[in-house]
Scaffold this active site. Structure first.
Site, short mmCIF file in Angstrom:
data_model
loop_
_atom_site.label_atom_id
_atom_site.label_comp_id
_atom_site.label_asym_id
_atom_site.label_seq_id
_atom_site.Cartn_x
_atom_site.Cartn_y
_atom_site.Cartn_z
N SER A 142 0.86 -1.18 0.00
CA SER A 142 0.00 0.00 0.00
C SER A 142 0.90 1.23 0.00
O SER A 142 2.09 1.13 0.32
CB SER A 142 -0.90 0.00 1.24
OG SER A 142 -1.52 1.27 1.42
N TYR A 155 -3.56 -1.59 10.07
CA TYR A 155 -3.41 -1.77 8.62
C TYR A 155 -2.07 -1.21 8.15
O TYR A 155 -1.34 -1.87 7.40
CB TYR A 155 -4.57 -1.08 7.91
CG TYR A 155 -4.52 -1.20 6.39
CD1 TYR A 155 -4.95 -2.34 5.75
CD2 TYR A 155 -4.05 -0.13 5.62
CE1 TYR A 155 -4.90 -2.44 4.36
CE2 TYR A 155 -4.01 -0.22 4.24
CZ TYR A 155 -4.43 -1.38 3.61
OH TYR A 155 -4.38 -1.47 2.24
#
Length: 250
Positions: A142, A155
């Site tokens: 990400s 996350y």
């Protein structure tokens, strides 16, 4: 350099979102795909595709449970007749909330799926790839593998770990002909980001931050995955490729 016809792939989290887009793309490229997903819909996934291009198999499994993960991998491998050329670790979890509010249960679930399951699946796949002297492992990182996250501490931590896991595995396995790389999606038009897209404060901030002036699509990510799976990337390993419309370049 870009011919993937006849290759065999395992894609996790392929019943929706970015994973489903990659299943579509690899199917169209002539790759036989086994999809591992916790969704009840995964077992009927093959009906969505025209088998004239390549077969798509569905395997239901809970990647947070190690027994289920290992059984799911073996089932997928059997459906692919004992061979896997490509592994895409696309399954993932996110929960947006302040760090003070994150329960340890949430922390362990997110790290368990986003990191531990990726590690174990990668080892299982690499053991098979080592036998044939070749293989491609593609992890979903990400932009928060590099940037600091906001209200998504578990996350963000997991995606930072994915970057280091990708580098470490690439160092160990490159000599076996196995390339390990990661993709760093930016702000994507997926259900994972629905709450962000609908946030009247954050959504305009996000859009102003993207040099390309648009959110990304699952197809944007699938194109890079095809490159990383193809012979064209045989000398590319241990890297993180942003698919973010320029966010990390700002």
């Amino acid at each position: 350099m870009f011919n993937l016809r006849g290759k065999k792939a395992i894609i996790t989290g392929g019943a929706q979102g970015l994973g489903f887009s990659m299943v579509e793309a690899f199917h169209q490229a002539g790759v036989e795909v086994a999809v591992i997903d916790i969704s009840d819909n995964v077992e009927s996934l093959a009906a969505k595709f025209n088998e004239k291009a390549a077969k798509v198999h569905g395997v239901k499994g809970n990647l947070l449970d190690m027994d289920s993960l290992q059984q799911s991998f073996q089932e997928a491998l059997e459906k692919l007749e004992g061979k896997v050329d490509i592994l895409i670790n696309s399954a993932g979890l996110i929960k947006r909330e302040p760090a003070f509010d994150v329960s340890l249960e949430t922390w362990h679930r997110i790290l368990g799926l986003n990191v531990t399951a990726v590690f174990e699946l990668s080892r299982l796949a690499a053991a098979e790839m080592k036998k044939q002297g070749s293989g491609k492992i593609i992890n979903m990182g990400s932009i928060v593998s590099v940037l600091g996250g906001y209200n998504a501490v578990a996350y963000s931590t997991s995606k930072g770990a994915i970057l280091q896991l990708t580098k470490s595995l690439s160092n160990e396995w490159a000599a076996y002909g196995i390339q390990v790389n990661a993709i760093a999606p930016g702000y994507m038009l997926t259900t994972m980001n629905t709450d962000l897209m609908n946030d009247p404060v954050r959504a305009p901030q996000v859009e102003a931050r993207i040099p390309a002036k648009r959110w990304g699509t699952p197809e944007d990510v699938a194109g890079v995955a095809l490159f990383l799976a193809a012979p064209a990337s045989d000398y590319v390993t241990g890297t993180l490729i942003p698919v973010d419309g320029g966010v990390l370049g700002r």
